[in-house]
Structures are given as C-alpha cells and as structure tokens.
Design a protein around this motif. Structure first.
Motif, PDB file in Angstrom:
ATOM      1  N   GLY A  42       0.168  -1.535  -0.234  1.00 19.86           N
ATOM      2  CA  GLY A  42       0.255  -0.184  -0.006  1.00 19.86           C
ATOM      3  C   GLY A  42       1.078   0.818  -0.465  1.00 19.86           C
ATOM      4  O   GLY A  42       0.445   2.694  -0.426  1.00 19.86           O
ATOM      5  N   LYS A  43       2.242   1.146  -0.025  1.00 19.94           N
ATOM      6  CA  LYS A  43       2.732   2.480  -0.099  1.00 19.94           C
ATOM      7  C   LYS A  43       3.577   2.452  -1.257  1.00 19.94           C
ATOM      8  O   LYS A  43       3.617   1.510  -2.566  1.00 19.94           O
ATOM      9  CB  LYS A  43       3.522   2.026   1.403  1.00 19.94           C
ATOM     10  CG  LYS A  43       3.253   2.454   2.320  1.00 19.94           C
ATOM     11  CD  LYS A  43       4.396   2.057   3.395  1.00 19.94           C
ATOM     12  CE  LYS A  43       3.500   2.799   5.100  1.00 19.94           C
ATOM     13  NZ  LYS A  43       4.431   2.781   5.718  1.00 19.94           N
ATOM     14  N   GLU A  44       4.213   3.566  -1.283  1.00 20.87           N
ATOM     15  CA  GLU A  44       5.152   3.862  -2.337  1.00 20.87           C
ATOM     16  C   GLU A  44       6.491   3.507  -2.639  1.00 20.87           C
ATOM     17  O   GLU A  44       7.031   3.146  -1.396  1.00 20.87           O
ATOM     18  CB  GLU A  44       5.307   5.459  -3.550  1.00 20.87           C
ATOM     19  CG  GLU A  44       3.523   5.805  -3.422  1.00 20.87           C
ATOM     20  CD  GLU A  44       4.196   7.816  -3.576  1.00 20.87           C
ATOM     21  OE1 GLU A  44       2.706   7.911  -4.204  1.00 20.87           O
ATOM     22  OE2 GLU A  44       5.310   8.141  -3.815  1.00 20.87           O
ATOM     23  N   TYR A  45       7.566   3.206  -3.929  1.00 24.53           N
ATOM     24  CA  TYR A  45       8.630   2.848  -3.737  1.00 24.53           C
ATOM     25  C   TYR A  45       8.647   3.941  -2.988  1.00 24.53           C
ATOM     26  O   TYR A  45       9.264   5.192  -2.954  1.00 24.53           O
ATOM     27  CB  TYR A  45       9.197   2.744  -5.036  1.00 24.53           C
ATOM     28  CG  TYR A  45       8.957   1.257  -6.272  1.00 24.53           C
ATOM     29  CD1 TYR A  45       7.608   1.864  -7.232  1.00 24.53           C
ATOM     30  CD2 TYR A  45       9.362   0.377  -5.335  1.00 24.53           C
ATOM     31  CE1 TYR A  45       7.039   0.983  -7.514  1.00 24.53           C
ATOM     32  CE2 TYR A  45       8.942  -0.858  -6.581  1.00 24.53           C
ATOM     33  CZ  TYR A  45       7.566  -0.958  -7.498  1.00 24.53           C
ATOM     34  OH  TYR A  45       7.401  -1.633  -8.297  1.00 24.53           O
ATOM     35  N   GLU A  46      10.145   3.284  -2.253  1.00 28.43           N
ATOM     36  CA  GLU A  46      11.163   3.883  -1.582  1.00 28.43           C
ATOM     37  C   GLU A  46      12.906   4.032  -1.488  1.00 28.43           C
ATOM     38  O   GLU A  46      12.970   2.624  -1.793  1.00 28.43           O
ATOM     39  CB  GLU A  46      11.082   3.472   0.726  1.00 28.43           C
ATOM     40  CG  GLU A  46      12.161   4.113   1.301  1.00 28.43           C
ATOM     41  CD  GLU A  46      12.298   4.287   2.912  1.00 28.43           C
ATOM     42  OE1 GLU A  46      12.446   4.915   3.362  1.00 28.43           O
ATOM     43  OE2 GLU A  46      10.956   3.090   2.806  1.00 28.43           O
ATOM     44  N   GLY A  47      13.178   4.388  -1.659  1.00 29.85           N
ATOM     45  CA  GLY A  47      14.875   4.263  -2.074  1.00 29.85           C
ATOM     46  C   GLY A  47      15.263   4.632  -0.664  1.00 29.85           C
ATOM     47  O   GLY A  47      15.326   5.566   0.285  1.00 29.85           O
ATOM     48  N   VAL A  48      15.702   3.312  -0.249  1.00 26.75           N
ATOM     49  CA  VAL A  48      16.766   2.389   0.649  1.00 26.75           C
ATOM     50  C   VAL A  48      18.092   2.934   0.299  1.00 26.75           C
ATOM     51  O   VAL A  48      19.045   3.469   2.432  1.00 26.75           O
ATOM     52  CB  VAL A  48      16.451   1.171   1.432  1.00 26.75           C
ATOM     53  CG1 VAL A  48      16.951   0.542   2.124  1.00 26.75           C
ATOM     54  CG2 VAL A  48      14.583   1.021   1.214  1.00 26.75           C
ATOM     55  N   SER A  49      18.939   2.715  -0.364  1.00 30.14           N
ATOM     56  CA  SER A  49      20.703   2.571  -0.161  1.00 30.14           C
ATOM     57  C   SER A  49      20.723   2.497  -1.658  1.00 30.14           C
ATOM     58  O   SER A  49      20.487   2.609  -2.318  1.00 30.14           O
ATOM     59  CB  SER A  49      21.072   1.670   0.833  1.00 30.14           C
ATOM     60  OG  SER A  49      22.316   2.109   0.660  1.00 30.14           O
ATOM     61  N   CYS A  50      22.041   3.604  -1.668  1.00 34.31           N
ATOM     62  CA  CYS A  50      23.303   3.544  -3.341  1.00 34.31           C
ATOM     63  C   CYS A  50      24.053   3.624  -3.184  1.00 34.31           C
ATOM     64  O   CYS A  50      24.730   4.236  -2.047  1.00 34.31           O
ATOM     65  CB  CYS A  50      22.358   4.678  -3.735  1.00 34.31           C
ATOM     66  SG  CYS A  50      22.958   4.815  -6.067  1.00 34.31           S
ATOM     67  N   ILE A  51      24.956   3.493  -3.450  1.00 32.14           N
ATOM     68  CA  ILE A  51      26.525   2.982  -3.705  1.00 32.14           C
ATOM     69  C   ILE A  51      27.125   3.365  -5.320  1.00 32.14           C
ATOM     70  O   ILE A  51      26.454   2.896  -6.384  1.00 32.14           O
ATOM     71  CB  ILE A  51      27.543   2.235  -4.009  1.00 32.14           C
ATOM     72  CG1 ILE A  51      29.208   1.714  -3.451  1.00 32.14           C
ATOM     73  CG2 ILE A  51      26.954   0.336  -4.254  1.00 32.14           C
ATOM     74  CD1 ILE A  51      29.307   0.700  -2.979  1.00 32.14           C
ATOM     75  N   SER A  52      27.373   4.678  -5.028  1.00 31.88           N
ATOM     76  CA  SER A  52      28.132   5.072  -6.554  1.00 31.88           C
ATOM     77  C   SER A  52      29.536   4.844  -6.959  1.00 31.88           C
ATOM     78  O   SER A  52      29.806   3.765  -6.011  1.00 31.88           O
ATOM     79  CB  SER A  52      28.642   6.997  -6.328  1.00 31.88           C
ATOM     80  OG  SER A  52      29.526   7.531  -7.282  1.00 31.88           O
ATOM     81  N   SER A  53      28.981   4.487  -8.462  1.00 30.38           N
ATOM     82  CA  SER A  53      30.286   3.816  -9.485  1.00 30.38           C
ATOM     83  C   SER A  53      31.087   4.532  -9.455  1.00 30.38           C
ATOM     84  O   SER A  53      32.319   3.641  -9.288  1.00 30.38           O
ATOM     85  CB  SER A  53      29.658   3.579 -10.226  1.00 30.38           C
ATOM     86  OG  SER A  53      29.666   4.132 -11.607  1.00 30.38           O
ATOM     87  N   ILE A 102      25.277   7.897 -11.194  1.00 35.83           N
ATOM     88  CA  ILE A 102      24.995   7.760 -10.655  1.00 35.83           C
ATOM     89  C   ILE A 102      23.632   7.387  -9.756  1.00 35.83           C
ATOM     90  O   ILE A 102      22.664   6.976 -10.223  1.00 35.83           O
ATOM     91  CB  ILE A 102      25.296   9.471 -10.822  1.00 35.83           C
ATOM     92  CG1 ILE A 102      24.114   9.839 -11.824  1.00 35.83           C
ATOM     93  CG2 ILE A 102      26.369   9.755 -11.379  1.00 35.83           C
ATOM     94  CD1 ILE A 102      23.694  11.724 -11.204  1.00 35.83           C
ATOM     95  N   CYS A 103      23.881   7.935  -8.151  1.00 40.35           N
ATOM     96  CA  CYS A 103      22.869   6.448  -7.607  1.00 40.35           C
ATOM     97  C   CYS A 103      21.236   8.224  -7.753  1.00 40.35           C
ATOM     98  O   CYS A 103      21.402   9.273  -8.051  1.00 40.35           O
ATOM     99  CB  CYS A 103      23.085   7.244  -6.428  1.00 40.35           C
ATOM    100  SG  CYS A 103      23.652   6.364  -5.072  1.00 40.35           S
ATOM    101  N   TRP A 104      20.220   7.142  -7.967  1.00 37.00           N
ATOM    102  CA  TRP A 104      19.039   7.609  -7.930  1.00 37.00           C
ATOM    103  C   TRP A 104      19.087   8.242  -9.219  1.00 37.00           C
ATOM    104  O   TRP A 104      17.833   9.008  -9.930  1.00 37.00           O
ATOM    105  CB  TRP A 104      18.366   9.011  -6.819  1.00 37.00           C
ATOM    106  CG  TRP A 104      19.620   9.028  -5.818  1.00 37.00           C
ATOM    107  CD1 TRP A 104      20.149   9.139  -4.637  1.00 37.00           C
ATOM    108  CD2 TRP A 104      18.612   7.194  -5.135  1.00 37.00           C
ATOM    109  NE1 TRP A 104      19.976   9.011  -3.275  1.00 37.00           N
ATOM    110  CE2 TRP A 104      19.373   7.103  -3.891  1.00 37.00           C
ATOM    111  CE3 TRP A 104      18.002   6.654  -5.447  1.00 37.00           C
ATOM    112  CZ2 TRP A 104      19.749   6.586  -2.734  1.00 37.00           C
ATOM    113  CZ3 TRP A 104      18.134   4.837  -4.208  1.00 37.00           C
ATOM    114  CH2 TRP A 104      18.921   5.251  -2.613  1.00 37.00           C
ATOM    115  N   ALA A 105      19.923   7.789 -10.299  1.00 38.31           N
ATOM    116  CA  ALA A 105      19.674   8.640 -12.073  1.00 38.31           C
ATOM    117  C   ALA A 105      18.245   7.722 -12.244  1.00 38.31           C
ATOM    118  O   ALA A 105      18.012   6.381 -11.743  1.00 38.31           O
ATOM    119  CB  ALA A 105      20.600   8.005 -12.089  1.00 38.31           C
TER     120      ALA A 105
END
Length: 120
Positions: A42-53, A102-105
């Motif tokens: 019932g919730k939207e997607y959430e960005g939890v974690s990311c590692i940059s290249s 890049i993260c979140w792209a």
C-alpha cells in the motif's frame, strides 16, 4: 541475458539480520551506481540505499541509517544489502537497480524483487 537478480529475502523476527544479494549477469555491475529500493504494501517505492560507481560513496535513507550497509563484491559482480536490527516497518519487497553512473538516476536494470518480512 542482461539482468540483475535479487536473493536472500525471508521471514525474520524483529532485531534479527538479513543479507540481500543483487547479482548482475551479462554486464559489469560496478560501472553502474547500484541502488536498493523497497515497496511496502500500500505504499510507494522508497529508495533505501545506493552506492556510487565513481567513488564508492554510499547513501542511506534516514529510516535505515545505522542499521543497513551496502557492501559490494566486484569479483562476484554482486552488491549486497546488509540489514541489521530489523523492524516490522522494514517489511517490504526489496528491489535492486543498476543506474547510469550516479545514484538515483534513471535505472538501466531493475530486478524482480525479494520479499522481506519482519514479524514476531
């Protein structure tokens, strides 16, 4: 086949740990930024974690800081999500994504997801 595949989800009790894996095939994962997302019922997607290249910088959502880390294993073309001190609110389907640099792209590859359930 070019894809990322998640694994490692399951049912755990509050306070326990899990390690999710995001394994890439057909391409080299570490040239992409790799992120973990989740979607609770019932919730939207959430960005939890990311590692940059580019430099290995890591990012964490405020809701998981101090409990989750995102180690990578370039030799095995895999990025992990180490989850400690799990809470019921961490219950969700977890997805990994390979993003263009890049993260979140915008993502280039998105996995099928793995279910994490935290319940006593």
């Amino acid at each position: 086949q070019l894809q990322v595949v998640e694994s490692g989800g399951g049912l755990v009790q509050p306070g326990e740990s899990l390690r999710l894996s995001c394994a890439a095939s057909g391409f080299t994962l570490d040239v992409y930024a790799t992120g973990w997302f989740r979607q609770a019922p019932g919730k939207e997607y959430e960005g939890v974690s990311c590692i940059s290249s580019s430099d290995g910088t890591t990012y964490y959502a405020d809701s998981v800081k101090g409990r989750l880390t995102i180690p990578s294993d370039n030799a095995n073309n895999t990025v992990y999500l180490q989850m400690n001190s799990l809470k019921p609110e961490d219950t969700a389907v977890y997805y990994c994504a390979a993003m263009g640099g890049i993260c979140w792209a915008e993502y280039d590859y998105w996995g099928q997801g793995t279910q994490v359930t935290v319940s006593s």
